[in-house]
Scaffold this motif. Structure first.
Motif, PDB file in Angstrom:
ATOM      1  N   MET A   1       5.385 -32.061  29.027  1.00 10.19           N
ATOM      2  CA  MET A   1       5.764 -31.288  27.848  1.00 10.19           C
ATOM      3  C   MET A   1       7.268 -31.005  27.870  1.00 10.19           C
ATOM      4  SD  MET A   1       4.061 -27.752  26.627  1.00 10.19           S
ATOM      5  CE  MET A   1       5.063 -26.502  25.920  1.00 10.19           C
ATOM      6  N   SER A   2       7.899 -31.211  26.752  1.00  9.14           N
ATOM      7  CA  SER A   2       9.342 -31.019  26.657  1.00  9.14           C
ATOM      8  C   SER A   2       9.710 -29.540  26.692  1.00  9.14           C
ATOM      9  CB  SER A   2       9.854 -31.640  25.357  1.00  9.14           C
ATOM     10  OG  SER A   2      11.228 -31.343  25.193  1.00  9.14           O
ATOM     11  N   ARG A   3      10.789 -29.233  27.364  1.00  8.93           N
ATOM     12  CA  ARG A   3      11.300 -27.857  27.375  1.00  8.93           C
ATOM     13  C   ARG A   3      12.098 -27.556  26.108  1.00  8.93           C
ATOM     14  NH1 ARG A   3      14.641 -26.811  32.494  1.00  8.93           N
ATOM     15  NH2 ARG A   3      15.016 -24.863  31.392  1.00  8.93           N
ATOM     16  N   LEU A   4      12.414 -28.577  25.320  1.00  9.03           N
ATOM     17  CA  LEU A   4      13.133 -28.372  24.069  1.00  9.03           C
ATOM     18  C   LEU A   4      12.112 -28.120  22.965  1.00  9.03           C
ATOM     19  CD1 LEU A   4      15.821 -28.277  22.577  1.00  9.03           C
ATOM     20  CD2 LEU A   4      15.643 -30.751  22.253  1.00  9.03           C
ATOM     21  N   GLU A   5      12.012 -26.877  22.556  1.00  4.57           N
ATOM     22  CA  GLU A   5      11.027 -26.464  21.560  1.00  4.57           C
ATOM     23  C   GLU A   5      11.545 -26.766  20.152  1.00  4.57           C
ATOM     24  OE1 GLU A   5       9.749 -22.318  22.256  1.00  4.57           O
ATOM     25  OE2 GLU A   5      10.821 -22.462  24.160  1.00  4.57           O
ATOM     26  N   ILE A   6      10.704 -27.302  19.314  1.00  3.47           N
ATOM     27  CA  ILE A   6      11.036 -27.501  17.908  1.00  3.47           C
ATOM     28  C   ILE A   6      10.581 -26.244  17.177  1.00  3.47           C
ATOM     29  CG2 ILE A   6      10.777 -28.949  15.864  1.00  3.47           C
ATOM     30  CD1 ILE A   6      12.190 -30.283  18.315  1.00  3.47           C
ATOM     31  N   LEU A   7      11.526 -25.527  16.620  1.00  3.37           N
ATOM     32  CA  LEU A   7      11.242 -24.233  16.011  1.00  3.37           C
ATOM     33  C   LEU A   7      10.961 -24.363  14.524  1.00  3.37           C
ATOM     34  CD1 LEU A   7      14.050 -22.246  17.836  1.00  3.37           C
ATOM     35  CD2 LEU A   7      11.662 -22.516  18.514  1.00  3.37           C
ATOM     36  N   ASP A   8      10.127 -23.453  14.030  1.00  2.74           N
ATOM     37  CA  ASP A   8       9.800 -23.439  12.608  1.00  2.74           C
ATOM     38  C   ASP A   8       9.676 -21.990  12.147  1.00  2.74           C
ATOM     39  OD1 ASP A   8       7.276 -22.505  13.434  1.00  2.74           O
ATOM     40  OD2 ASP A   8       6.374 -24.490  13.305  1.00  2.74           O
ATOM     41  N   ARG A   9       9.174 -21.802  10.944  1.00  2.00           N
ATOM     42  CA  ARG A   9       9.098 -20.459  10.362  1.00  2.00           C
ATOM     43  C   ARG A   9       8.266 -19.496  11.209  1.00  2.00           C
ATOM     44  NH1 ARG A   9       6.513 -21.478   4.810  1.00  2.00           N
ATOM     45  NH2 ARG A   9       6.292 -23.626   5.404  1.00  2.00           N
ATOM     46  N   ALA A  10       7.318 -20.015  11.959  1.00  2.00           N
ATOM     47  CA  ALA A  10       6.433 -19.156  12.746  1.00  2.00           C
ATOM     48  C   ALA A  10       6.959 -18.860  14.150  1.00  2.00           C
ATOM     49  CB  ALA A  10       5.054 -19.804  12.848  1.00  2.00           C
ATOM     50  N   THR A  11       7.940 -19.609  14.615  1.00  2.00           N
ATOM     51  CA  THR A  11       8.340 -19.487  16.017  1.00  2.00           C
ATOM     52  C   THR A  11       9.776 -19.040  16.266  1.00  2.00           C
ATOM     53  OG1 THR A  11       8.884 -21.850  16.085  1.00  2.00           O
ATOM     54  CG2 THR A  11       6.643 -21.208  16.751  1.00  2.00           C
ATOM     55  N   TRP A  12      10.653 -19.109  15.277  1.00  2.00           N
ATOM     56  CA  TRP A  12      12.069 -18.876  15.561  1.00  2.00           C
ATOM     57  C   TRP A  12      12.379 -17.436  15.963  1.00  2.00           C
ATOM     58  CZ3 TRP A  12      15.145 -15.499  12.898  1.00  2.00           C
ATOM     59  CH2 TRP A  12      14.738 -15.107  11.616  1.00  2.00           C
ATOM     60  N   ARG A  13      11.711 -16.443  15.384  1.00  2.00           N
ATOM     61  CA  ARG A  13      12.017 -15.038  15.726  1.00  2.00           C
ATOM     62  C   ARG A  13      11.698 -14.738  17.188  1.00  2.00           C
ATOM     63  NH1 ARG A  13      10.327 -14.233  10.390  1.00  2.00           N
ATOM     64  NH2 ARG A  13      11.865 -13.154   9.113  1.00  2.00           N
ATOM     65  N   ASP A  14      10.515 -15.136  17.629  1.00  2.00           N
ATOM     66  CA  ASP A  14      10.115 -14.926  19.016  1.00  2.00           C
ATOM     67  C   ASP A  14      11.075 -15.654  19.956  1.00  2.00           C
ATOM     68  OD1 ASP A  14       8.184 -14.174  21.181  1.00  2.00           O
ATOM     69  OD2 ASP A  14       7.978 -16.353  21.298  1.00  2.00           O
ATOM     70  N   PHE A  15      11.450 -16.866  19.582  1.00  2.00           N
ATOM     71  CA  PHE A  15      12.367 -17.648  20.404  1.00  2.00           C
ATOM     72  C   PHE A  15      13.694 -16.917  20.580  1.00  2.00           C
ATOM     73  CE2 PHE A  15      15.888 -20.578  20.808  1.00  2.00           C
ATOM     74  CZ  PHE A  15      15.505 -21.338  21.908  1.00  2.00           C
ATOM     75  N   LEU A  16      14.301 -16.461  19.494  1.00  2.00           N
ATOM     76  CA  LEU A  16      15.610 -15.812  19.581  1.00  2.00           C
ATOM     77  C   LEU A  16      15.561 -14.496  20.339  1.00  2.00           C
ATOM     78  CD1 LEU A  16      17.220 -16.479  16.093  1.00  2.00           C
ATOM     79  CD2 LEU A  16      17.402 -17.797  18.200  1.00  2.00           C
ATOM     80  N   ALA A  17      14.410 -13.862  20.408  1.00  2.00           N
ATOM     81  CA  ALA A  17      14.267 -12.594  21.126  1.00  2.00           C
ATOM     82  C   ALA A  17      14.082 -12.791  22.633  1.00  2.00           C
ATOM     83  CB  ALA A  17      13.094 -11.813  20.554  1.00  2.00           C
ATOM     84  N   ALA A  18      13.994 -14.019  23.088  1.00  2.00           N
ATOM     85  CA  ALA A  18      13.799 -14.291  24.517  1.00  2.00           C
ATOM     86  C   ALA A  18      14.956 -13.710  25.326  1.00  2.00           C
ATOM     87  CB  ALA A  18      13.703 -15.800  24.748  1.00  2.00           C
ATOM     88  N   PRO A  19      14.721 -13.419  26.599  1.00  2.00           N
ATOM     89  CA  PRO A  19      15.802 -12.886  27.434  1.00  2.00           C
ATOM     90  C   PRO A  19      17.041 -13.787  27.448  1.00  2.00           C
ATOM     91  CG  PRO A  19      13.704 -12.608  28.544  1.00  2.00           C
ATOM     92  CD  PRO A  19      13.435 -13.437  27.314  1.00  2.00           C
ATOM     93  N   ARG A  20      16.833 -15.109  27.523  1.00  2.00           N
ATOM     94  CA  ARG A  20      17.942 -16.075  27.454  1.00  2.00           C
ATOM     95  C   ARG A  20      17.451 -17.286  26.676  1.00  2.00           C
ATOM     96  NH1 ARG A  20      20.199 -17.523  33.099  1.00  2.00           N
ATOM     97  NH2 ARG A  20      21.953 -18.251  31.900  1.00  2.00           N
ATOM     98  N   ALA A  21      18.250 -17.696  25.694  1.00  2.00           N
ATOM     99  CA  ALA A  21      17.847 -18.830  24.854  1.00  2.00           C
ATOM    100  C   ALA A  21      19.062 -19.615  24.392  1.00  2.00           C
ATOM    101  CB  ALA A  21      17.056 -18.334  23.646  1.00  2.00           C
ATOM    102  N   VAL A  22      18.862 -20.903  24.228  1.00  2.00           N
ATOM    103  CA  VAL A  22      19.867 -21.799  23.652  1.00  2.00           C
ATOM    104  C   VAL A  22      19.249 -22.402  22.404  1.00  2.00           C
ATOM    105  CG1 VAL A  22      21.202 -23.916  23.942  1.00  2.00           C
ATOM    106  CG2 VAL A  22      20.920 -22.342  25.875  1.00  2.00           C
ATOM    107  N   LEU A  23      19.901 -22.173  21.276  1.00  2.00           N
ATOM    108  CA  LEU A  23      19.441 -22.709  20.001  1.00  2.00           C
ATOM    109  C   LEU A  23      20.363 -23.838  19.579  1.00  2.00           C
ATOM    110  CD1 LEU A  23      17.684 -22.554  17.423  1.00  2.00           C
ATOM    111  CD2 LEU A  23      19.364 -20.922  16.532  1.00  2.00           C
ATOM    112  N   MET A  24      19.773 -24.990  19.336  1.00  2.00           N
ATOM    113  CA  MET A  24      20.523 -26.126  18.814  1.00  2.00           C
ATOM    114  C   MET A  24      20.192 -26.266  17.338  1.00  2.00           C
ATOM    115  SD  MET A  24      19.951 -30.109  19.486  1.00  2.00           S
ATOM    116  CE  MET A  24      20.326 -31.087  18.058  1.00  2.00           C
ATOM    117  N   LEU A  25      21.219 -26.339  16.509  1.00  2.00           N
ATOM    118  CA  LEU A  25      21.051 -26.552  15.075  1.00  2.00           C
ATOM    119  C   LEU A  25      21.413 -27.991  14.758  1.00  2.00           C
ATOM    120  CD1 LEU A  25      22.850 -23.338  13.802  1.00  2.00           C
ATOM    121  CD2 LEU A  25      20.391 -23.685  14.054  1.00  2.00           C
ATOM    122  N   GLY A  26      20.602 -28.622  13.934  1.00  2.00           N
ATOM    123  CA  GLY A  26      20.878 -29.993  13.538  1.00  2.00           C
ATOM    124  C   GLY A  26      20.214 -30.307  12.217  1.00  2.00           C
ATOM    125  N   LYS A  27      20.290 -31.557  11.838  1.00  2.00           N
ATOM    126  CA  LYS A  27      19.600 -32.067  10.656  1.00  2.00           C
ATOM    127  C   LYS A  27      18.922 -33.371  11.040  1.00  2.00           C
ATOM    128  CE  LYS A  27      22.306 -29.977   6.983  1.00  2.00           C
ATOM    129  NZ  LYS A  27      23.073 -30.203   5.760  1.00  2.00           N
TER     130      LYS A  27
END
Length: 113
Positions: A1-27
């Motif tokens: 399982m990949s450690r790079l999570e694909i975020l969507d409307r249901a998961t991004w808030r929880d992700f950003l609230a993590a103790p440490r997180a790296v968010l990659m923005l792309g298209k």
């Protein structure tokens, strides 16, 4: 399982609230974004130093992200992709455009707490 999570409307808030997180923005049609995704995924397969950090990706051209865009008005100033944001407990700490494992790890180490 990949450690790079694909975020969507249901998961991004929880992700950003993590103790440490790296968010990659792309298209989805961004070759540099695809290259950075591959480079980052390869790095994460063997990484042991940053096991406590969550890594996620948001494709800005995918539907369902209106709340994400509305709640993060700084996105309007992002003019280069990929774009990376390092968070600590929901707070934006460091950010940079482009790619590079060394650039990423140096920034992660600089905000280690």
């Amino acid at each position: 399982m990949s450690r790079l999570e694909i975020l969507d409307r249901a998961t991004w808030r929880d992700f950003l609230a993590a103790p440490r997180a790296v968010l990659m923005l792309g298209k989805s049609d961004c070759p540099a974004c695809a290259q950075w995704t591959a480079e980052l995924s390869d790095f994460l397969e063997n990484d042991q130093e940053f096991r406590d950090v969550r890594f996620g990706k948001v494709l800005l051209d995918q539907g369902g992200l209106a709340d994400f865009k509305r709640e993060n008005p700084w996105l309007a100033d992002v003019d280069s992709l990929p774009y990376n944001v390092l968070y600590t407990a929901g707070e934006r700490r460091k950010e940079f455009a482009g790619s590079g494992i060394e650039r990423l790890t140096n920034r992660l180490r600089s905000i280690a707490g």
